[in-house]
Motif scaffolding. Structure first.
Motif, PDB file in Angstrom:
ATOM      1  N   ILE A  45      -9.588   7.360  10.020  1.00 54.34           N
ATOM      2  CA  ILE A  45     -10.007   6.658   8.799  1.00 54.34           C
ATOM      3  C   ILE A  45      -8.919   6.778   7.750  1.00 54.34           C
ATOM      4  CG2 ILE A  45     -11.703   6.572   6.948  1.00 54.34           C
ATOM      5  CD1 ILE A  45     -13.760   7.670   8.880  1.00 54.34           C
ATOM      6  N   ASP A  46      -8.486   5.660   7.228  1.00 54.91           N
ATOM      7  CA  ASP A  46      -7.390   5.639   6.270  1.00 54.91           C
ATOM      8  C   ASP A  46      -7.727   6.447   5.019  1.00 54.91           C
ATOM      9  OD1 ASP A  46      -4.718   4.327   5.734  1.00 54.91           O
ATOM     10  OD2 ASP A  46      -5.810   3.886   3.888  1.00 54.91           O
ATOM     11  N   GLN A  47      -6.691   7.081   4.475  1.00 56.03           N
ATOM     12  CA  GLN A  47      -6.894   7.955   3.318  1.00 56.03           C
ATOM     13  C   GLN A  47      -7.381   7.206   2.085  1.00 56.03           C
ATOM     14  OE1 GLN A  47      -3.000   9.698   3.782  1.00 56.03           O
ATOM     15  NE2 GLN A  47      -2.272   8.693   1.926  1.00 56.03           N
ATOM     16  N   GLY A  48      -7.167   5.896   2.053  1.00 60.21           N
ATOM     17  CA  GLY A  48      -7.683   5.104   0.934  1.00 60.21           C
ATOM     18  C   GLY A  48      -9.204   5.218   0.808  1.00 60.21           C
ATOM     19  N   ASP A  89      -4.664   4.257  14.060  1.00 62.19           N
ATOM     20  CA  ASP A  89      -4.318   4.863  12.771  1.00 62.19           C
ATOM     21  C   ASP A  89      -4.743   3.947  11.626  1.00 62.19           C
ATOM     22  OD1 ASP A  89      -3.187   6.718  11.069  1.00 62.19           O
ATOM     23  OD2 ASP A  89      -1.242   6.700  12.080  1.00 62.19           O
ATOM     24  N   ASP A  90      -4.941   4.532  10.450  1.00 60.24           N
ATOM     25  CA  ASP A  90      -5.219   3.748   9.230  1.00 60.24           C
ATOM     26  C   ASP A  90      -6.383   2.787   9.451  1.00 60.24           C
ATOM     27  OD1 ASP A  90      -2.938   5.056   8.328  1.00 60.24           O
ATOM     28  OD2 ASP A  90      -1.622   3.382   8.809  1.00 60.24           O
ATOM     29  N   PHE A  91      -7.393   3.253  10.168  1.00 64.57           N
ATOM     30  CA  PHE A  91      -8.500   2.374  10.527  1.00 64.57           C
ATOM     31  C   PHE A  91      -9.200   1.877   9.262  1.00 64.57           C
ATOM     32  CE2 PHE A  91     -12.702   1.190  12.141  1.00 64.57           C
ATOM     33  CZ  PHE A  91     -12.325   0.405  13.220  1.00 64.57           C
ATOM     34  N   GLN A  95       0.804  -1.209   0.000  1.00 64.60           N
ATOM     35  CA  GLN A  95       0.000   0.000   0.000  1.00 64.60           C
ATOM     36  C   GLN A  95       0.849   1.277   0.000  1.00 64.60           C
ATOM     37  OE1 GLN A  95      -2.446   0.307   3.449  1.00 64.60           O
ATOM     38  NE2 GLN A  95      -2.787   2.444   3.050  1.00 64.60           N
ATOM     39  N   ARG A  96       1.881   1.324   0.832  1.00 61.64           N
ATOM     40  CA  ARG A  96       2.624   2.571   0.957  1.00 61.64           C
ATOM     41  C   ARG A  96       3.403   2.899  -0.303  1.00 61.64           C
ATOM     42  NH1 ARG A  96       1.988   4.419   6.701  1.00 61.64           N
ATOM     43  NH2 ARG A  96       0.420   2.906   7.118  1.00 61.64           N
ATOM     44  N   THR A  97       3.944   1.859  -0.952  1.00 67.43           N
ATOM     45  CA  THR A  97       4.728   2.126  -2.150  1.00 67.43           C
ATOM     46  C   THR A  97       3.848   2.821  -3.188  1.00 67.43           C
ATOM     47  OG1 THR A  97       5.952   0.137  -1.678  1.00 67.43           O
ATOM     48  CG2 THR A  97       6.317   1.108  -3.808  1.00 67.43           C
ATOM     49  N   ALA A 130     -10.682  11.888   9.683  1.00 62.28           N
ATOM     50  CA  ALA A 130     -10.438  11.419   8.313  1.00 62.28           C
ATOM     51  C   ALA A 130      -9.055  11.874   7.874  1.00 62.28           C
ATOM     52  CB  ALA A 130     -11.494  11.977   7.359  1.00 62.28           C
ATOM     53  N   GLU A 131      -8.286  10.963   7.300  1.00 61.69           N
ATOM     54  CA  GLU A 131      -6.935  11.296   6.819  1.00 61.69           C
ATOM     55  C   GLU A 131      -6.957  11.513   5.313  1.00 61.69           C
ATOM     56  OE1 GLU A 131      -4.843   7.538   8.208  1.00 61.69           O
ATOM     57  OE2 GLU A 131      -3.561   9.161   8.929  1.00 61.69           O
ATOM     58  N   GLY A 132      -6.128  12.442   4.858  1.00 61.75           N
ATOM     59  CA  GLY A 132      -5.964  12.612   3.407  1.00 61.75           C
ATOM     60  C   GLY A 132      -7.106  13.335   2.732  1.00 61.75           C
TER      61      GLY A 132
HETATM   62 MG    MG Z   1      -2.082   6.409   6.431  1.00 61.47          MG
END
Ligand code: MG
Ligand code: C2E
Ligand code: MG
Ligand code: MG
Length: 289
Positions: free
Chosen positions: A201-204, A179-181, A8-10, A235-237
């Motif tokens: 909440i994960d940015q995805g 994090d990254d829930f 995911q991070r890449t 919410a992230e991102g």
């Molecule tokens: Mg994240």
């Protein structure tokens, strides 16, 4: 944990160098020097009340100011730090800088809690809770001004050990965020072992909130879960006004992302808070209504 970073991070950090290259350049005591020479620095990203546009807290994000390779992001160095003998020194340096920043903002009348990311491996170190509490005491920072962000990547067998350490910190007043829930394997078993206060909440999911009914459903059910457990949701991102609106409609009332601000130095964040938005210090966006 590894698989997640690798996959995911890449994809998220397309600009990052190949991890293998970076690993190689770190051989030979680079990390030891980095800690000793204060090459690890911390940027801060404001977390905003989505309704009012006001800053409610800030997340500390580590960077490596490398003398030859320039500004490195966590994607490029974190795994190496986690596997090294320097993890606790690194984590303590980040916490120290985060608490110093919060102190400076507080003196300028912006009393914001600061959120610090914690590696799962740090949590397995039995000295972790005492180290954190000692740092708070040295800074004279009330424990409830610190949020520890935990990745949802612990194994069930680790949850017992980690749960004890985190309960100790919670009892002292420190707040905990997951994090990254939504990206982890078993969020509900994590929640049953760890006394968290916030879900991030994960940015995805945030990135597709307007276009994917699945993402919207995940966010809506996270908000519901948080409500019944008396947790807050961030919410992230968040990158656009339409995303901000969609999140608000789903009941999510806090967020961070490029729409509001990118991570920046603590001094720049203070200037940004003082300038404010629309003549409102401490705000980064116009109110929604
Ligand atoms: Mg994240
Ligand atoms: P995270 O805790 O989920 O942090 C959010 C990441 O999303 C940060 O990446 C942030 O710069 C990025 N971001 C914020 N807003 C937006 C946006 O609107 N769009 C997009 N595309 N991205 C956005 P960063 O700073 O590269 O950090 C990556 C991860 O590294 C963090 O993810 C966290 O898991 C880890 N990390 C960062 N600092 C530390 C640290 O001091 N200790 C530990 N253990 N982990 C850290
Ligand atoms: Mg985080
Ligand atoms: Mg996150």
């Amino acid at each position: 944990y590894q698989a997640k970073r690798g996959g995911q991070r890449t994809a998220t950090y397309a600009h990052a160098q190949d991890t293998a290259d970076v690993d190689r350049l770190m051989l030979g005591g680079e990390l030891h020097r980095a800690v000793a020479e204060h090459e690890f620095v911390v940027d801060f990203q404001p977390i905003v009340d989505l309704g009012s546009g006001e800053v409610i807290s800030a997340e500390a994000l580590a960077r490596w100011q490398h003398p030859e390779h320039g500004y490195l992001t966590p994607m490029q160095f974190l795994e190496t730090v986690e596997r090294s003998g320097q993890l606790s020194a690194f984590a303590d340096a980040v916490l120290d800088q985060a608490l110093s920043a919060a102190e400076i903002w507080r003196e300028a009348s912006f009393d914001l809690p600061v959120a610090v990311n914690v590696s799962p491996r740090s949590l397995l170190d039995p000295r972790f809770p005492a180290t954190v509490l000692a740092r708070l005491e040295r800074h004279g920072t009330p424990a409830d001004r610190l949020v520890l962000e935990l990745a949802e990547t612990l194994t069930i067998s680790q949850l017992d050990v980690v749960g004890r350490a985190l309960n100790e910190l919670r009892e002292a007043g420190v707040r905990l965020a997951l994090d990254d829930f939504g990206t982890g394997v078993s969020p509900l078993s994590v929640l049953s072992h760890i006394p968290v206060n916030q879900l991030k909440i994960d940015q995805g999911f945030v990135g597709t909130v307007e276009t994917s009914s699945e993402a919207a459903a995940v966010i809506r059910s996270t908000v519901d879960l948080a409500r019944s457990l008396h947790l807050t949701v961030i919410a992230e991102g968040v990158e656009s006004e339409p995303q901000r609106h969609a999140l608000w409609e789903l009941g999510c009332v806090a967020g961070q992302g490029h729409l509001f601000a990118r991570p920046m130095s603590s001094a720049r964040l203070l200037g940004t808070l003082q300038r404010g938005s629309g003549g409102r210090p401490g705000a980064l966006a116009a109110p929604l209504h």
